[in-house]
Design a protein around this motif. Structure first.
Motif, PDB file in Angstrom:
ATOM      1  N   MET A 163       0.835  -1.200   0.000  1.00 35.64           N
ATOM      2  CA  MET A 163       0.000   0.000   0.000  1.00 35.64           C
ATOM      3  C   MET A 163       0.872   1.255   0.000  1.00 35.64           C
ATOM      4  O   MET A 163       0.644   2.185  -0.786  1.00 35.64           O
ATOM      5  CB  MET A 163      -0.912   0.005   1.224  1.00 35.64           C
ATOM      6  N   TRP A 164       1.899   1.266   0.869  1.00 36.83           N
ATOM      7  CA  TRP A 164       2.779   2.434   0.937  1.00 36.83           C
ATOM      8  C   TRP A 164       3.644   2.575  -0.311  1.00 36.83           C
ATOM      9  O   TRP A 164       3.975   3.686  -0.723  1.00 36.83           O
ATOM     10  CB  TRP A 164       3.656   2.351   2.186  1.00 36.83           C
ATOM     11  N   ALA A 165       3.992   1.455  -0.927  1.00 37.76           N
ATOM     12  CA  ALA A 165       4.788   1.507  -2.156  1.00 37.76           C
ATOM     13  C   ALA A 165       4.033   2.246  -3.252  1.00 37.76           C
ATOM     14  O   ALA A 165       4.628   2.944  -4.087  1.00 37.76           O
ATOM     15  CB  ALA A 165       5.149   0.092  -2.612  1.00 37.76           C
ATOM     16  N   GLY A 166       2.689   2.108  -3.245  1.00 35.98           N
ATOM     17  CA  GLY A 166       1.882   2.803  -4.242  1.00 35.98           C
ATOM     18  C   GLY A 166       1.865   4.309  -4.057  1.00 35.98           C
ATOM     19  O   GLY A 166       1.477   5.052  -4.965  1.00 35.98           O
ATOM     20  N   LEU A 167       2.309   4.765  -2.886  1.00 34.18           N
ATOM     21  CA  LEU A 167       2.344   6.203  -2.604  1.00 34.18           C
ATOM     22  C   LEU A 167       3.763   6.762  -2.611  1.00 34.18           C
ATOM     23  O   LEU A 167       3.965   7.939  -2.296  1.00 34.18           O
ATOM     24  CB  LEU A 167       1.712   6.465  -1.217  1.00 34.18           C
ATOM     25  N   THR A 168       4.732   5.921  -2.959  1.00 31.63           N
ATOM     26  CA  THR A 168       6.147   6.297  -2.862  1.00 31.63           C
ATOM     27  C   THR A 168       6.770   6.441  -4.236  1.00 31.63           C
ATOM     28  O   THR A 168       6.530   5.625  -5.129  1.00 31.63           O
ATOM     29  CB  THR A 168       6.914   5.229  -2.054  1.00 31.63           C
TER      30      THR A 168
END
Length: 328
Positions: A109-114
């Protein structure tokens, strides 16, 4: 104060206040420091010293009430957040993960925002969580949740990384694994600002450090620079016919339970004098040890001296806080 062109983090006379009037509280009082690219800078201090409040301003989560902060030369953490955020990573004291996602799903999930994230499997491996990838967040231990925080903070291979108490709640194995990862990130060129309660952590990792107390920086420099101003100790036992008065050194000498403790600012010279005296008088020094000052001793001493000094300045600080609030 001009911003050093070679600095990645620069704080100049930074203040932060919570609340207004007499009920308000000034958490950070005129903090200044510079962190060089590729180095690790540690902020030490007791609870309430102002470490987290300082880091939140550096991260752009809050603006200082007075003073100036710049990252990457001349970027403002608040005004230039869109330009800074892709180049930084942050590990806060508490993460905000969804309890019913797995560790892997959380990182995905965080990778999609990074911007330009490293592969999720690699992030989990670096944080020592590969074997727990499919475990729900709610079932991770406190130390494992901190590792998950670290995996997310380092997803984008940040140029500047903020670590706020990164090993809190970890066991010894997890703490040392985290240290290895932090050292690896620094070797790859990341600039790291770390807050910690663990003095061993600061000694092991930091190129430079600052000791905060009641919102101010009480001392700063390398570990050796900070420790050098504090006394070392020599300890040993003497046979019955000899006492502390017979020793060829001055300064603070304590005799307790048959053990002598010499507190000295010139460890090598006093050790040599005592050993030569023992040789000349055929004296056996039982369990002779020479120990330089430690960061822990320096930390405690600095905190005590600073607290005594600041008690006398409280009225002046109240006036400064009111001025700060008016300017805000």
């Amino acid at each position: 104060m001009a911003v050093a062109e070679s600095s990645h983090i620069h704080a100049d006379d930074v203040w932060r206040r919570y609340g207004r009037g007499k009920s308000g509280f000034t958490a950070v009082r005129g903090v200044s420091f510079t962190v060089r690219p590729g180095s690790l800078f540690a902020l030490l201090g007791t609870n309430g010293a102002g470490k987290t409040s300082t880091v939140e301003m550096l991260e752009g989560l809050a603006a200082p009430h007075r003073g100036r902060i710049r990252l990457f030369g001349d970027l403002d953490p608040v005004a230039d957040r869109a330009r800074i955020r892709p180049r930084t990573g942050a590990m806060l004291q508490e993460g905000g993960f969804t309890a019913h996602l797995t560790a892997r799903e959380s990182v995905e999930m965080w990778a999609g925002l990074t911007s330009r994230p490293r592969p999720v499997a690699q992030a989990l491996e670096l944080a020592g969580l590969s074997h727990r990838a499919d475990v729900l967040v709610k079932n991770l231990s406190g130390g494992e949740k901190r590792r998950l925080d670290l995996a997310v903070a380092t997803l984008g291979s940040p140029e500047v990384l903020f670590l706020d108490e990164p090993t809190a709640g970890m066991d010894a194995e997890g703490r040392h694994a985290t240290w290895r990862l932090v050292k690896e990130l620094r070797e790859r060129g990341s600039t790291i600002l770390l807050t910690t309660h663990y003095l061993e952590e600061a000694e092991s990792l930091a190129d430079e450090l600052a000791i905060m107390h009641r919102g101010r920086i009480a001392a700063s420099g390398t570990v050796s620079e900070i420790v050098s101003g504090h006394p070392a100790t020599l300890t040993f036992g003497l046979s019955g016919q000899w006492s502390a008065q017979d020793l060829p050194v001055g300064g603070a000498i304590e005799e307790r339970g048959g053990r002598i403790t010499v507190t000295t600012g010139q460890l090598q010279k006093d050790a040599a004098r005592i050993l030569a005296w023992a040789e000349d008088h055929d004296v056996e020094l039982d369990r002779f040890t020479a120990r330089p000052a430690s960061l822990e001793e320096a930390f405690i001493s600095i905190a005590r001296v600073t607290e005594a000094d600041e008690d006398a300045d409280d009225a002046h600080d109240t006036d400064d806080a009111a001025e700060t609030q008016e300017e805000a």
